[in-house]
Design a protein around this motif. Structure first.
Motif, PDB file in Angstrom:
ATOM      1  N   ALA A  12       4.108  -3.245   7.461  1.00  0.00           N
ATOM      2  CA  ALA A  12       4.050  -3.024   6.011  1.00  0.00           C
ATOM      3  C   ALA A  12       4.730  -4.187   5.303  1.00  0.00           C
ATOM      4  CB  ALA A  12       4.712  -1.709   5.642  1.00  0.00           C
ATOM      5  N   TYR A  13       4.321  -4.405   4.077  1.00  0.00           N
ATOM      6  CA  TYR A  13       4.837  -5.499   3.268  1.00  0.00           C
ATOM      7  C   TYR A  13       5.110  -4.954   1.871  1.00  0.00           C
ATOM      8  CZ  TYR A  13       4.979 -10.022   0.813  1.00  0.00           C
ATOM      9  OH  TYR A  13       5.348 -11.097   0.049  1.00  0.00           O
ATOM     10  N   SER A  14       6.394  -4.940   1.447  1.00  0.00           N
ATOM     11  CA  SER A  14       6.780  -4.384   0.151  1.00  0.00           C
ATOM     12  C   SER A  14       6.712  -5.427  -0.942  1.00  0.00           C
ATOM     13  CB  SER A  14       8.203  -3.811   0.228  1.00  0.00           C
ATOM     14  OG  SER A  14       8.260  -2.721   1.114  1.00  0.00           O
ATOM     15  N   MET A  15       6.154  -5.014  -2.097  1.00  0.00           N
ATOM     16  CA  MET A  15       6.081  -5.843  -3.298  1.00  0.00           C
ATOM     17  C   MET A  15       6.651  -5.035  -4.467  1.00  0.00           C
ATOM     18  SD  MET A  15       2.341  -7.645  -2.904  1.00  0.00           S
ATOM     19  CE  MET A  15       1.962  -8.700  -1.502  1.00  0.00           C
ATOM     20  N   PRO A  16       6.908  -5.689  -5.609  1.00  0.00           N
ATOM     21  CA  PRO A  16       7.503  -4.946  -6.733  1.00  0.00           C
ATOM     22  C   PRO A  16       6.677  -3.757  -7.201  1.00  0.00           C
ATOM     23  CG  PRO A  16       7.711  -7.303  -7.097  1.00  0.00           C
ATOM     24  CD  PRO A  16       6.838  -7.128  -5.880  1.00  0.00           C
ATOM     25  N   GLN A  17       5.345  -3.900  -7.220  1.00  0.00           N
ATOM     26  CA  GLN A  17       4.515  -2.816  -7.757  1.00  0.00           C
ATOM     27  C   GLN A  17       3.934  -1.915  -6.677  1.00  0.00           C
ATOM     28  OE1 GLN A  17       3.899  -6.109  -8.497  1.00  0.00           O
ATOM     29  NE2 GLN A  17       4.783  -6.198 -10.567  1.00  0.00           N
ATOM     30  N   TRP A  18       3.808  -2.388  -5.444  1.00  0.00           N
ATOM     31  CA  TRP A  18       3.165  -1.605  -4.404  1.00  0.00           C
ATOM     32  C   TRP A  18       3.649  -2.046  -3.038  1.00  0.00           C
ATOM     33  CZ3 TRP A  18      -0.061  -4.507  -7.840  1.00  0.00           C
ATOM     34  CH2 TRP A  18      -0.344  -5.792  -7.382  1.00  0.00           C
ATOM     35  N   THR A  19       3.226  -1.292  -2.031  1.00  0.00           N
ATOM     36  CA  THR A  19       3.507  -1.616  -0.638  1.00  0.00           C
ATOM     37  C   THR A  19       2.194  -1.626   0.120  1.00  0.00           C
ATOM     38  OG1 THR A  19       5.684  -0.590  -0.752  1.00  0.00           O
ATOM     39  CG2 THR A  19       4.784  -0.971   1.441  1.00  0.00           C
ATOM     40  N   ILE A  20       1.993  -2.657   0.933  1.00  0.00           N
ATOM     41  CA  ILE A  20       0.771  -2.766   1.727  1.00  0.00           C
ATOM     42  C   ILE A  20       1.078  -2.333   3.160  1.00  0.00           C
ATOM     43  CG2 ILE A  20      -0.998  -4.325   2.590  1.00  0.00           C
ATOM     44  CD1 ILE A  20      -0.558  -6.067   0.179  1.00  0.00           C
ATOM     45  N   PHE A  21       0.352  -1.347   3.625  1.00  0.00           N
ATOM     46  CA  PHE A  21       0.486  -0.884   4.998  1.00  0.00           C
ATOM     47  C   PHE A  21      -0.734  -1.335   5.793  1.00  0.00           C
ATOM     48  CE2 PHE A  21       3.141   2.052   2.655  1.00  0.00           C
ATOM     49  CZ  PHE A  21       4.263   2.149   3.458  1.00  0.00           C
ATOM     50  N   ALA A  22      -0.495  -1.740   7.013  1.00  0.00           N
ATOM     51  CA  ALA A  22      -1.585  -2.199   7.877  1.00  0.00           C
ATOM     52  C   ALA A  22      -1.635  -1.349   9.130  1.00  0.00           C
ATOM     53  CB  ALA A  22      -1.389  -3.664   8.258  1.00  0.00           C
ATOM     54  N   THR A  23      -2.830  -0.824   9.415  1.00  0.00           N
ATOM     55  CA  THR A  23      -3.087  -0.207  10.706  1.00  0.00           C
ATOM     56  C   THR A  23      -4.055  -1.109  11.456  1.00  0.00           C
ATOM     57  OG1 THR A  23      -5.047   1.086  10.085  1.00  0.00           O
ATOM     58  CG2 THR A  23      -2.888   2.040   9.562  1.00  0.00           C
ATOM     59  N   SER A  24      -4.388  -0.728  12.648  1.00  0.00           N
ATOM     60  CA  SER A  24      -5.289  -1.561  13.442  1.00  0.00           C
ATOM     61  C   SER A  24      -6.700  -1.611  12.865  1.00  0.00           C
ATOM     62  CB  SER A  24      -5.330  -1.051  14.883  1.00  0.00           C
ATOM     63  OG  SER A  24      -5.733   0.307  14.922  1.00  0.00           O
ATOM     64  N   GLU A  25      -7.008  -0.727  11.895  1.00  0.00           N
ATOM     65  CA  GLU A  25      -8.375  -0.651  11.371  1.00  0.00           C
ATOM     66  C   GLU A  25      -8.490  -0.779   9.860  1.00  0.00           C
ATOM     67  OE1 GLU A  25     -10.374   2.767  12.860  1.00  0.00           O
ATOM     68  OE2 GLU A  25      -9.733   2.446  14.934  1.00  0.00           O
TER      69      GLU A  25
END
Length: 255
Positions: free
Chosen positions: A111-124
């Protein structure tokens, strides 16, 4: 003066006997239907406001109810520490953050946190989760199944797959081959869930809407409950007809 001798109910005409029989039936039916009627009302009223009460998205965390449904947490969860100051867990296909639970495809990679949102990555897939709970989650399909997720200092998102290392400068909308310096790759850890985490996971599998529906129909108590609530529904019909007859008889015969 002429006196009228009172007659007992058992000595009145056939109509009177039927009147008393209907009154007895009405009383017995009312006693039998009292408890099911309370269940009908107590479960039916909240179901009328499912959307307003968010019953479909609120999980049942009562341990004895979860045991009744046979809901169990997995023996192992995937952990991403220090994302938005709260641990992010994945159990089976359920991703849990501090404020959200959602179904995902693939295994959690980072996961990668940003001020407005967080991006989560799964294998798909990638999930862009706004920090405001009311804003919906955006899902992006990945070009192929990935094995690692990270980012560069620029910052660009990085993924690794059988096609090599690719980067995205537009939050996962497009991907291109990456030939720059090595990025920072995230490595999830694994451990057994705590009791609170296990109950929270089980709550994602069982909503209050489902529980109230099962109580309303009697399914919560098995086949006996279904038959009992069905009988209660028929008893309400009998109660209505006997009540109408008693009202009609009291008006006609003055009883």
């Amino acid at each position: 003066p002429h006196r009228h001798r009172l007659r007992s109910p058992t000595r009145v005409s056939g109509t009177g006997v039927r009147f008393w029989s209907h009154r007895t039936l009405h009383r017995l039916t009312g006693i039998c239907v009292a408890l099911p009627l309370l269940v009908f009302v107590a479960t039916g009223l909240p179901l009328q406001f499912t959307a307003e009460l968010r019953l479909g998205s609120q999980g049942v965390s009562l341990a004895w109810v979860q045991d009744r449904y046979g809901v169990e947490a997995p023996a192992q969860v995937t952990v991403l520490p220090d994302v938005q100051q709260a641990e992010v867990l994945q159990a089976d296909a359920t991703l849990m953050t501090a404020t959200r639970q959602m179904t995902v495809s693939g295994r959690l990679l980072g996961a990668y946190s940003m001020p407005q949102w967080t991006i989560f990555a799964t294998s798909e897939e990638l999930l862009i989760i706004p920090n405001i709970e009311q804003v919906p989650v955006e899902r992006l399909a990945l070009p192929q199944t990935i094995t690692a997720f990270g980012r560069t200092d620029d910052p660009y998102l990085l993924i690794e797959s059988s096609a090599g290392i690719e980067f995205s400068a537009d939050l996962g909308l497009t991907w291109r081959q990456y030939t720059g310096a090595a990025g920072v790759w995230q490595i999830p850890s694994f451990r057994a869930p705590t009791r609170q985490e296990a109950q929270r996971y089980a709550a994602t599998q069982l909503s209050w809407e489902r529980l109230l529906q099962d109580l309303h129909s009697g399914r919560f108590f098995g086949q006996i409950g279904v038959w009992f609530m069905s009988f209660a529904g028929l008893a309400l019909v009998v109660l209505s007809f006997t009540g109408l007859y008693l009202w009609y008889a009291s008006k006609r015969f003055g009883r």
